[in-house]
Design a protein around this motif. Structure first.
Motif, mmCIF file in Angstrom:
data_model
loop_
_atom_site.group_PDB
_atom_site.id
_atom_site.type_symbol
_atom_site.label_atom_id
_atom_site.label_comp_id
_atom_site.label_asym_id
_atom_site.label_seq_id
_atom_site.Cartn_x
_atom_site.Cartn_y
_atom_site.Cartn_z
ATOM 1 N N THR A 4 104.291 -28.961 -19.720
ATOM 2 C CA THR A 4 104.533 -28.992 -21.160
ATOM 3 C C THR A 4 103.275 -28.654 -21.946
ATOM 4 O O THR A 4 102.155 -28.872 -21.481
ATOM 5 C CB THR A 4 105.041 -30.383 -21.594
ATOM 6 N N GLU A 5 103.496 -28.104 -23.129
ATOM 7 C CA GLU A 5 102.403 -27.832 -24.054
ATOM 8 C C GLU A 5 102.301 -28.910 -25.130
ATOM 9 O O GLU A 5 101.292 -28.994 -25.827
ATOM 10 C CB GLU A 5 102.607 -26.464 -24.732
ATOM 11 N N VAL A 6 103.362 -29.691 -25.267
ATOM 12 C CA VAL A 6 103.374 -30.757 -26.279
ATOM 13 C C VAL A 6 103.780 -32.056 -25.588
ATOM 14 O O VAL A 6 104.945 -32.453 -25.627
ATOM 15 C CB VAL A 6 104.348 -30.428 -27.431
ATOM 16 N N PRO A 7 102.846 -32.730 -24.927
ATOM 17 C CA PRO A 7 103.194 -33.976 -24.230
ATOM 18 C C PRO A 7 103.580 -35.075 -25.203
ATOM 19 O O PRO A 7 103.263 -35.022 -26.401
ATOM 20 C CB PRO A 7 101.897 -34.322 -23.476
ATOM 21 N N ASP A 8 104.274 -36.073 -24.673
ATOM 22 C CA ASP A 8 104.710 -37.201 -25.494
ATOM 23 C C ASP A 8 103.497 -37.989 -25.981
ATOM 24 O O ASP A 8 102.675 -38.446 -25.188
ATOM 25 C CB ASP A 8 105.635 -38.108 -24.676
ATOM 26 N N TRP A 9 103.378 -38.135 -27.295
ATOM 27 C CA TRP A 9 102.169 -38.761 -27.854
ATOM 28 C C TRP A 9 102.059 -40.234 -27.480
ATOM 29 O O TRP A 9 100.949 -40.767 -27.333
ATOM 30 C CB TRP A 9 102.148 -38.598 -29.371
ATOM 31 N N SER A 41 99.313 -32.309 -28.510
ATOM 32 C CA SER A 41 98.855 -30.981 -28.093
ATOM 33 C C SER A 41 97.358 -30.927 -27.812
ATOM 34 O O SER A 41 96.904 -30.063 -27.058
ATOM 35 C CB SER A 41 99.217 -29.955 -29.177
ATOM 36 N N SER A 42 96.576 -31.828 -28.407
ATOM 37 C CA SER A 42 95.130 -31.820 -28.166
ATOM 38 C C SER A 42 94.781 -32.215 -26.737
ATOM 39 O O SER A 42 93.650 -32.013 -26.296
ATOM 40 C CB SER A 42 94.431 -32.770 -29.145
ATOM 41 N N TRP A 43 95.749 -32.767 -26.004
ATOM 42 C CA TRP A 43 95.498 -33.250 -24.646
ATOM 43 C C TRP A 43 96.278 -32.448 -23.605
ATOM 44 O O TRP A 43 96.351 -32.849 -22.435
ATOM 45 C CB TRP A 43 95.898 -34.722 -24.542
ATOM 46 N N ASN A 44 96.861 -31.309 -23.994
ATOM 47 C CA ASN A 44 97.798 -30.620 -23.105
ATOM 48 C C ASN A 44 97.137 -29.858 -21.961
ATOM 49 O O ASN A 44 97.826 -29.429 -21.034
ATOM 50 C CB ASN A 44 98.688 -29.660 -23.911
ATOM 51 N N ASP A 45 95.810 -29.645 -22.000
ATOM 52 C CA ASP A 45 95.159 -28.945 -20.890
ATOM 53 C C ASP A 45 94.306 -29.870 -20.029
ATOM 54 O O ASP A 45 93.688 -29.425 -19.062
ATOM 55 C CB ASP A 45 94.298 -27.791 -21.410
ATOM 56 N N GLY A 46 94.257 -31.155 -20.372
ATOM 57 C CA GLY A 46 93.538 -32.119 -19.554
ATOM 58 C C GLY A 46 92.053 -32.230 -19.849
ATOM 59 O O GLY A 46 91.393 -33.169 -19.386
ATOM 60 N N LEU A 47 91.492 -31.290 -20.619
ATOM 61 C CA LEU A 47 90.052 -31.318 -20.869
ATOM 62 C C LEU A 47 89.634 -32.530 -21.699
ATOM 63 O O LEU A 47 88.550 -33.092 -21.499
ATOM 64 C CB LEU A 47 89.628 -30.025 -21.583
ATOM 65 N N LYS A 91 82.147 -27.629 -14.850
ATOM 66 C CA LYS A 91 82.858 -26.738 -13.926
ATOM 67 C C LYS A 91 84.347 -26.637 -14.225
ATOM 68 O O LYS A 91 85.071 -25.937 -13.522
ATOM 69 C CB LYS A 91 82.669 -27.232 -12.486
ATOM 70 N N LEU A 92 84.813 -27.321 -15.257
ATOM 71 C CA LEU A 92 86.244 -27.312 -15.572
ATOM 72 C C LEU A 92 86.595 -26.126 -16.458
ATOM 73 O O LEU A 92 85.766 -25.628 -17.219
ATOM 74 C CB LEU A 92 86.636 -28.619 -16.269
ATOM 75 N N ASP A 93 87.843 -25.704 -16.348
ATOM 76 C CA ASP A 93 88.343 -24.569 -17.118
ATOM 77 C C ASP A 93 89.661 -24.973 -17.775
ATOM 78 O O ASP A 93 90.550 -25.515 -17.112
ATOM 79 C CB ASP A 93 88.559 -23.355 -16.207
ATOM 80 N N GLY A 94 89.773 -24.695 -19.077
ATOM 81 C CA GLY A 94 90.987 -25.071 -19.789
ATOM 82 C C GLY A 94 92.239 -24.384 -19.280
ATOM 83 O O GLY A 94 93.350 -24.869 -19.488
ATOM 84 N N LYS A 95 92.087 -23.243 -18.597
ATOM 85 C CA LYS A 95 93.255 -22.529 -18.079
ATOM 86 C C LYS A 95 93.817 -23.186 -16.821
ATOM 87 O O LYS A 95 94.984 -22.990 -16.497
ATOM 88 C CB LYS A 95 92.881 -21.074 -17.791
ATOM 89 N N ASN A 96 92.986 -23.926 -16.110
ATOM 90 C CA ASN A 96 93.431 -24.588 -14.877
ATOM 91 C C ASN A 96 93.842 -26.023 -15.215
ATOM 92 O O ASN A 96 93.115 -26.990 -14.968
ATOM 93 C CB ASN A 96 92.313 -24.573 -13.836
ATOM 94 N N LYS A 97 95.022 -26.163 -15.795
ATOM 95 C CA LYS A 97 95.476 -27.464 -16.271
ATOM 96 C C LYS A 97 95.648 -28.457 -15.123
ATOM 97 O O LYS A 97 95.267 -29.624 -15.242
ATOM 98 C CB LYS A 97 96.797 -27.301 -17.031
ATOM 99 N N ARG A 98 96.240 -28.002 -14.038
ATOM 100 C CA ARG A 98 96.517 -28.913 -12.923
ATOM 101 C C ARG A 98 95.227 -29.566 -12.418
ATOM 102 O O ARG A 98 95.165 -30.781 -12.208
ATOM 103 C CB ARG A 98 97.222 -28.155 -11.795
ATOM 104 N N ARG A 99 94.196 -28.753 -12.224
ATOM 105 C CA ARG A 99 92.936 -29.298 -11.719
ATOM 106 C C ARG A 99 92.340 -30.294 -12.712
ATOM 107 O O ARG A 99 91.829 -31.349 -12.327
ATOM 108 C CB ARG A 99 91.956 -28.162 -11.463
#
Length: 284
Positions: free
Chosen positions: A263-268, A205-211, A229-237
């Motif tokens: 997903t909010e809980v990617p495979d670890w 879960s610590s990596w689910n937004d890409g930041l 310039k990154l935003d945690g809400k824009n996961k795709r970017r």
């Protein structure tokens, strides 16, 4: 003449009687309507009284629940304030460390990661070699297997292979399990320390937004990852930026963009594989 007078009086009286009868019927109807309206009014009043009593009960329950929520929120707020105070104290203590000390901490953590990964690679090679030896030995005839068994019982067969195999299994279980994750996780925490919105506590879960990926790669590729310039809400970017930055230096990405965004809980294990690839590229 007298007869006509009586007849006229009779007609007048009949007209008066009919008029009175009509008024009587109308009065009876009015009384019935009034009685019906009165009953409806009484029923509506009783219903309103019941609704008002129920409203008072609901209001009292709502007030009690709101009070409980308020009490719970105040307790949680107090707990969070205490935790925040403790974190501020720890941050202040950590900031007091001089730069050489921080570098020593990072170097020691990186060294532990290297040792763990090297041991895993060696264990994998030994495992493949042992599998090949077992495959070749499995092709022997039954008579040869009986001879080997007799030698083993007689003590003439070298049992070092069995010992090496058991040791290999132990190494894989220990080094490939929690130890590797913990050391690699500590390395990630040190590399991403100080980045806004990053709190790496696991490989899911610590990596689910890409930041976290972007922060980790930003430490090595600041010109290719503009973290501010990154935003945690824009996961795709965020994932696109991280994956492109990694691929630009030859790091293959095993993660699927669509799955990571959904997903909010990617495979670890998948996340850890990608992080390991980043570590090997820049630190090995």
């Amino acid at each position: 003449m007298e007869y006509q007078c009586h007849l006229h009086d009779k007609q007048q009286m009949q007209a008066i009687i009919r008029e009175l009868e009509q008024k009587l019927r109308k009065s009876i109807e009015d009384v019935a309507n009034t009685k019906k309206q009165l009953e409806e009014t009484i029923a509506a009043h009783q219903l309103e009284v019941l609704e008002w009593k129920q409203f008072q009960k609901d209001l009292l329950t709502t007030v009690r629940v709101a009070h409980d929520f308020k009490t719970h929120a105040e307790e949680e707020l107090e707990k969070m304030l205490l935790e925040n105070q403790d974190l501020r104290i720890k941050m202040a203590e950590f900031e007091k460390l001089d730069q050489p000390t921080l570098q020593n901490v990072q170097s020691s953590s990186i060294g532990r990661v290297k040792k763990v990964i090297d041991s895993i690679e060696k264990a994998k090679k030994l495992k493949r070699r042992s599998s090949m030896e077992m495959t070749r030995s499995s092709g022997t005839t039954p008579s040869k297997r009986r001879v080997s068994a007799n030698k083993l019982r007689s003590g003439n067969l070298d049992t070092s292979f069995v010992v090496r195999k058991n040791s290999l299994v132990s190494v894989v279980k220990i080094k490939g399990g929690g130890a590797k994750r913990n050391v690699l996780l500590k390395w990630c925490q040190l590399k991403t320390f100080g980045y806004k919105g990053i709190d790496v506590t696991n490989f899911s879960s610590s990596w689910n937004d890409g930041l976290a990926f972007c922060a980790l790669l930003h430490t090595y590729l600041p010109d290719r990852v503009c973290y501010e310039k990154l935003d945690g809400k824009n996961k795709r970017r965020n994932f696109i930026v991280a994956f492109r930055a990694a691929e630009s230096v030859g790091i293959s990405c095993n993660l699927n963009l669509k799955d990571m965004v959904a997903t909010e809980v990617p495979d670890w294990q998948d996340v850890m594989t990608f992080v390991t690839a980043i570590y090997k590229h820049f630190e090995s």
